[in-house]
Scaffold this motif. Sequence first.
Motif, short mmCIF file in Angstrom:
data_model
loop_
_atom_site.label_atom_id
_atom_site.label_comp_id
_atom_site.label_asym_id
_atom_site.label_seq_id
_atom_site.Cartn_x
_atom_site.Cartn_y
_atom_site.Cartn_z
N GLN A 218 19.25 59.10 -39.42
CA GLN A 218 18.83 60.65 -39.81
C GLN A 218 17.19 60.40 -40.13
N LEU A 219 16.98 59.73 -41.04
CA LEU A 219 15.66 59.76 -41.72
C LEU A 219 14.55 59.34 -40.77
N ARG A 220 15.12 58.23 -40.25
CA ARG A 220 14.18 57.87 -39.20
C ARG A 220 13.66 58.78 -38.03
N ALA A 221 14.59 59.61 -37.55
CA ALA A 221 14.28 60.55 -36.63
C ALA A 221 13.84 62.00 -37.07
N ALA A 222 13.72 62.17 -38.23
CA ALA A 222 12.96 63.37 -38.89
C ALA A 222 11.47 63.06 -38.98
N GLY B 263 7.94 62.88 -40.60
CA GLY B 263 7.39 62.50 -41.86
C GLY B 263 8.02 61.61 -42.81
N LEU B 264 8.02 61.34 -44.34
CA LEU B 264 8.69 60.74 -44.98
C LEU B 264 9.53 61.57 -45.74
N SER B 265 10.63 60.98 -46.39
CA SER B 265 11.46 61.82 -47.21
C SER B 265 11.36 61.37 -48.87
N TRP B 266 11.36 62.19 -49.61
CA TRP B 266 11.23 61.95 -51.05
C TRP B 266 12.68 62.05 -51.87
N HIS B 267 12.78 60.80 -52.64
CA HIS B 267 14.11 60.47 -53.14
C HIS B 267 13.94 60.44 -54.64
N PRO B 268 15.24 60.73 -55.48
CA PRO B 268 15.22 60.52 -56.83
C PRO B 268 15.12 58.94 -57.18
N PRO B 269 14.65 58.62 -58.44
CA PRO B 269 14.48 57.30 -58.91
C PRO B 269 16.07 56.69 -58.93
N VAL B 270 16.15 55.27 -58.69
CA VAL B 270 17.62 54.58 -58.61
C VAL B 270 17.76 54.57 -60.41
N SER B 271 19.09 54.66 -60.43
CA SER B 271 19.47 54.69 -61.92
C SER B 271 19.10 53.34 -62.71
N SER B 272 18.33 53.24 -63.74
CA SER B 272 17.97 52.28 -64.32
C SER B 272 18.48 52.27 -65.91
N VAL B 273 18.78 51.13 -66.32
CA VAL B 273 19.18 50.84 -67.59
C VAL B 273 17.67 50.57 -68.50
N TYR C 63 10.53 58.23 -55.11
CA TYR C 63 9.85 57.38 -54.44
C TYR C 63 9.79 58.05 -53.02
N TRP C 64 8.94 57.70 -51.97
CA TRP C 64 8.98 58.07 -50.73
C TRP C 64 9.59 56.98 -49.68
N ALA C 65 10.55 57.37 -48.99
CA ALA C 65 11.51 56.33 -48.16
C ALA C 65 10.72 56.08 -46.77
N VAL C 66 10.23 54.87 -46.70
CA VAL C 66 9.45 54.36 -45.27
C VAL C 66 10.71 53.54 -44.56
N THR C 67 10.99 54.36 -43.53
CA THR C 67 12.45 53.69 -42.71
C THR C 67 12.04 53.39 -41.34
N ARG C 68 10.87 53.82 -40.93
CA ARG C 68 10.44 53.52 -39.42
C ARG C 68 9.87 52.11 -39.43
N HIS C 69 9.98 51.46 -38.28
CA HIS C 69 9.41 49.99 -38.05
C HIS C 69 7.93 50.06 -38.10
N ALA C 70 7.17 51.27 -37.33
CA ALA C 70 5.69 51.24 -37.30
C ALA C 70 5.25 51.68 -38.57
N ASP C 71 6.01 52.34 -39.67
CA ASP C 71 5.45 52.90 -40.82
C ASP C 71 5.57 51.58 -41.88
N VAL C 72 6.61 50.86 -41.77
CA VAL C 72 6.73 49.73 -42.73
C VAL C 72 5.88 48.66 -42.26
N LYS C 73 5.57 48.51 -41.04
CA LYS C 73 4.41 47.63 -40.67
C LYS C 73 3.12 48.11 -41.06
N TYR C 74 2.76 49.33 -41.19
CA TYR C 74 1.28 49.79 -41.37
C TYR C 74 1.38 49.57 -42.81
#
Length: 423
Positions: free
Chosen positions: A37-41, A43-53, A61-72
């Motif tokens: 779903q994120l790849r098909a939308a 732009g990029l999607s903005w997500h909360p930070p992962v829980s950390s101790v 963070y911005w989620a980079v999910t498409r092959h072309a964008d990860v490569k770039y």
Amino acid sequence: MTVESPPLSPRPYHPLDISAPDFWTADFATRDRTFGQLRAADGLSWHPPVSSVFPHSEAGYWAVTRHADVKYVSQHTDVFSSALGMSVDPLPAEIQQATSFFLAMDPPEHTLYRRLISATFTPKQVRRIEAQIQANAADIVDRLIERLRDGDEIDFVTECSAKLPMRTVSDMIGIAPQDQQAVAYAAESLFSATDDDYASFEERATHALTQIGILTSSGIELAQLRRREPHDDLMTNIVNAEVDGHQLTDVQIGSFMVLLASAGNDTTKQTTSHAFKALADNPDQKAWLTADFDVRIAQAVEEFIRWATPVLNFARHATVDTELAGTQIKAGEKVALFYCSANRDDAVFDRPGEFDITRSPNPHFGFGGGGPHFCLGANLARTELRQLFHQLLTRLPEVQVGEPEYLHSNVIHGVKRLPVKLV
């Protein structure tokens, strides 16, 4: 332990929460439907930070999910930096530097240290030890067959997948046999700490620091020993390596030991487990491979790696205000590169959700997205997989493969246990 709340986000978070622990306890296919779903939308999607101790100031963070964008992102280190750390999880810089060494650097610093390591980690070095890898693979399968003939169900991960990578790293770097198990466990558990089998949430910070300490001390002690007593091994080469007048310090060698023990051990281990299960589930492909193993195994290994994608993600930080996929990214913001998503991108791979060892071309990101951080051990991993699967597919009796028990991790696509028994 109290977990501090993250700072206010500069923008709303995406409704699909890929930072939630529950997301990463779901199976790979379920997670990939969300990534789809994120790849098909746009732009990029903005997500909360992962829980950390650990205390942190990350807003998301911005989620980079498409092959072309990860490569770039991977190929533009001037815009997307590794120097602030490679972890999607919020982790202190000193921990990331201790676990990642030159992965957490940018050129030209990264170039210098990569040259220091690669001067001793060459294809020639891999060829030199290939006979030993072959002998180790044969011995491992000998023992696996003995255990199976005892009649009990056994764990393929423990009895096979975990053994060859650690033996290979140990042979190359010179880790003493009596120390190998402790080093292997420290590497495995360091990157598996989000699974309760390794550490509870409250214990994770202490657990991570303990494993880092074990691996770092092992590297430093071995470096000091090799300066006094040189051997024909990788560690002796590393302590003597020099580029442009620079040599590695003991502390840097300790950090490299953390990286080598984890990247050189756990990733190949996970690929072995995933591929063995996939071949059992696809007997027609197993038959195709064994019909002409020497010719077909190189192509098959690339699909083993794509299918497994043992490292799920790494991160970068924008050095300047920039744009990616039509999305404005501010300087300092984190971007998360989801290799697990890029390796299932149907814009690049036909039928990406199917295991297909005839797939060609196969531009997977199992060794990263390219650029200067492309995995230094790629040739070594391919050699190990080729030699081990030659032994497994030509000598192992017919076995029944059960359902895997997967690692709960947002970093490693891991199989904790894989039951097998003779048919």
